[in-house]
Design a protein around this motif. Sequence first.
Motif, mmCIF file in Angstrom:
data_model
loop_
_atom_site.group_PDB
_atom_site.id
_atom_site.type_symbol
_atom_site.label_atom_id
_atom_site.label_comp_id
_atom_site.label_asym_id
_atom_site.label_seq_id
_atom_site.Cartn_x
_atom_site.Cartn_y
_atom_site.Cartn_z
ATOM 1 N N GLN A 37 3.822 -9.120 -5.691
ATOM 2 C CA GLN A 37 3.356 -8.903 -7.066
ATOM 3 C C GLN A 37 1.969 -8.270 -7.076
ATOM 4 O O GLN A 37 1.678 -7.397 -7.893
ATOM 5 C CB GLN A 37 3.334 -10.238 -7.819
ATOM 6 N N GLU A 38 1.136 -8.714 -6.154
ATOM 7 C CA GLU A 38 -0.221 -8.181 -6.095
ATOM 8 C C GLU A 38 -0.187 -6.676 -5.801
ATOM 9 O O GLU A 38 -0.919 -5.903 -6.420
ATOM 10 C CB GLU A 38 -0.997 -8.921 -4.997
ATOM 11 N N LYS A 39 0.675 -6.259 -4.862
ATOM 12 C CA LYS A 39 0.741 -4.836 -4.510
ATOM 13 C C LYS A 39 1.275 -4.013 -5.683
ATOM 14 O O LYS A 39 0.762 -2.943 -5.994
ATOM 15 C CB LYS A 39 1.623 -4.625 -3.273
ATOM 16 N N LEU A 91 2.242 -11.906 -2.928
ATOM 17 C CA LEU A 91 1.587 -10.731 -2.336
ATOM 18 C C LEU A 91 2.363 -9.449 -2.624
ATOM 19 O O LEU A 91 1.807 -8.354 -2.540
ATOM 20 C CB LEU A 91 1.363 -10.918 -0.829
#
Lengths: 435, 435
Positions: A168-170, A166
């Motif tokens: 990495q997603e941001k 999460l």
Amino acid sequence: REFADHYDQRAVEERGWIGDDEIRELGERGLLGLYVPEEYGGAGLSQTGYCRVSEEFAQIDATLSVVMGVHQSIGMKGFEVGERYDTMGLRGNDLRRLYFKDLRIPPENVLGEPGEGFRTAMQILNNGRLSLGTGSVGASKWLLDRVIQHVKERRQFDRPLADFELVQEKIGWMVSFTFGLESMAYLTTGLVDRGIPDYSLESAICKVSGTEFMWYAANRALQLKGGEGYMRDQPYEKLLRDIRIFPIFEGANDVMRAFIALSGMKPLGEELKELADISLSEPIGSLGVLADYVAGRIQREVRPDRVTRAHPELSALAEPVTDQVKRLREVSEAQLRKHRDGIAERQFVQKRLSDAVSDIYAQIAVLSRVTAIFEEQGVGPSGQERYIAETFCPRAARRVRSNLDQVETNDDERMAAIAKLAYKRGEYGYALFDG
Amino acid sequence: REFADHYDQRAVEERGWIGDDEIRELGERGLLGLYVPEEYGGAGLSQTGYCRVSEEFAQIDATLSVVMGVHQSIGMKGFEVGERYDTMGLRGNDLRRLYFKDLRIPPENVLGEPGEGFRTAMQILNNGRLSLGTGSVGASKWLLDRVIQHVKERRQFDRPLADFELVQEKIGWMVSFTFGLESMAYLTTGLVDRGIPDYSLESAICKVSGTEFMWYAANRALQLKGGEGYMRDQPYEKLLRDIRIFPIFEGANDVMRAFIALSGMKPLGEELKELADISLSEPIGSLGVLADYVAGRIQREVRPDRVTRAHPELSALAEPVTDQVKRLREVSEAQLRKHRDGIAERQFVQKRLSDAVSDIYAQIAVLSRVTAIFEEQGVGPSGQERYIAETFCPRAARRVRSNLDQVETNDDERMAAIAKLAYKRGEYGYALFDG
């Protein structure tokens, strides 16, 4: 930039003003007359050059970038400075109420021809909006540099934050959206420098996309920093406070959306002869200057030397854009036939069309940028840019599809009805407990 | 509440402390020992009663509600108070670093049996999370009252703001989401009062949904207020600053999401004999106490006396929930088979499952509430509640579908790859201009 090394944004906030020495230094460095032609002692920068400087300022301090923006206009006599506003952020900007008092502008201070004041004012607004777009690019890069360092260093549950999906997603989202926004903002400044007469539509798109993205990005960055991000000795909370005004000023974003949708539809309305009795000019007139229908414009202004030659390797991304433009036109036309003059009040429709227009423009900008990179550096060595384009464009295309679907299928009437019931009650008004 | 009349939240922020007189007054009104049983001089409130009080406090001031929450626990000797934190918001809360120093708790101060400290600590955390949920309900009602008045009074383009569709959309969304959150939070406190042994899952759901909704709601309210909302003489900017910590503390929301998803899956993992070698307990252990699989739990704990008797008039909304629970179970099982122990690190999956679980729980809570209203007041006179349910549930159902779809089809790998490239560069790093 040397200035950045000794500029202390927290101190500026504490004393509530950038500082006279600092302003003098910026003046000496020639940064207060960036637009002013060289023969009058200014820097004579192009739109692109000016916007690159505003991107740099945003990387030093959002407050500084606003003060600098204001100082590109010209000081006048004839008004009185009133009490200071006590604001959430931008506290280093000395914002005060202005009282106009028998204000007369001497003829030599009039910008352009007398009577062209409205157009000049609009041009200043457009420049302000564009530089909010590039300012958002700058602030977002600045944030990314800090946040990337933080997640690589900070460990939790026995591994660096950087390893969590999460996180990495941001970061992935911030990087790819920054790439899209940057492409869009500088495609626009490039068009301005090549003499496009009216860039109010593109400026509005950059303003809305940039300021909303920036808000979400700053918010997620603070979240990644955790409890520390909430502290005043870190820059995150100040950034959030500073930028909160951006979706409100230089044209509130919902008003900008109406402007984008309506000025996009105006030439379409004129084109369709049988709809000639629709007068769209009044509501639009009150919103700002007019612009050409965006899809036609994209074809006329951008395509000829940009997307027409989208690199063949990118055709899987470029072809869907053509379909989206076609569908946007169909949906807009259907709405215009359905609501006629009333379209000016259909804000639900306007918002979705405006967001679709912005996402189409963003895809075109990304494809145009990556095409240029392919041509300069070859396809092989440009894998990272290609990868971003292949990630950004399908996401934007999904948003376009979803927005256009929702023009036709939605629960708007329900939301409006629930709001009207609440207006009538004057409060929330659903009791869960007696008494 | 008389206390609210002479409580000045801006003054509290200026002086950086609620005020000793105010704390004394709250103590005299019996508001500092709400949980403490009556025989020890407390109020002996139920969970529902306590949470209703915390909802009231949130309507006075977010800072006050945090200070009150902290004062429900017990003071101890043996630690030293350090320097004060300089925070973005909650500045009336005297937040300081604590140094533990040869801390020994006298036996009479131990809560529960020695060795049960972890469970007691978890219970305090769960109560804190639940009251963040009801606090968000309170703050949101408070906001709605103010914003509704504002949009009815303020005129723009010659009509009240209230008439604009995008204003209606914001208010309608706030009202319907508040209704859902309120239903969910008090369904949970009701379960606690009826003796449910472990409510950590439901508390986490209320905490995440409440604090995220509150942030968006406060942000939209400030936007509706326009430039005025940015000023410190209005309460909007302070609310935004105060509540920004809520998604971070009492368990950061992304960590809560992992907890919701994993503790939901744990009993499922145990149930599937052939997966018996999967040990889920360690990663979960580090996240918090365990809870039952949410779907099974909903059937066991909630259904018997709640949704089983969902009013027949609501069956068009109740039946899809059963399908969602079934699909949630299938998707969870497939993910567990695919990732086995590794599921503990699949945060992308966890986030979507957690959000789906929350939206399912919210629908059940709304249906249960409206069923009760139908039974008490009849179907005919309950049209407004029915209308809210018919608006809220399909929206929540769409979010569930979209989240479960995305477990299977997504661009997660691309986002992760873009982030990892940025880690490697240590910055954003895509150059648009040379040099």
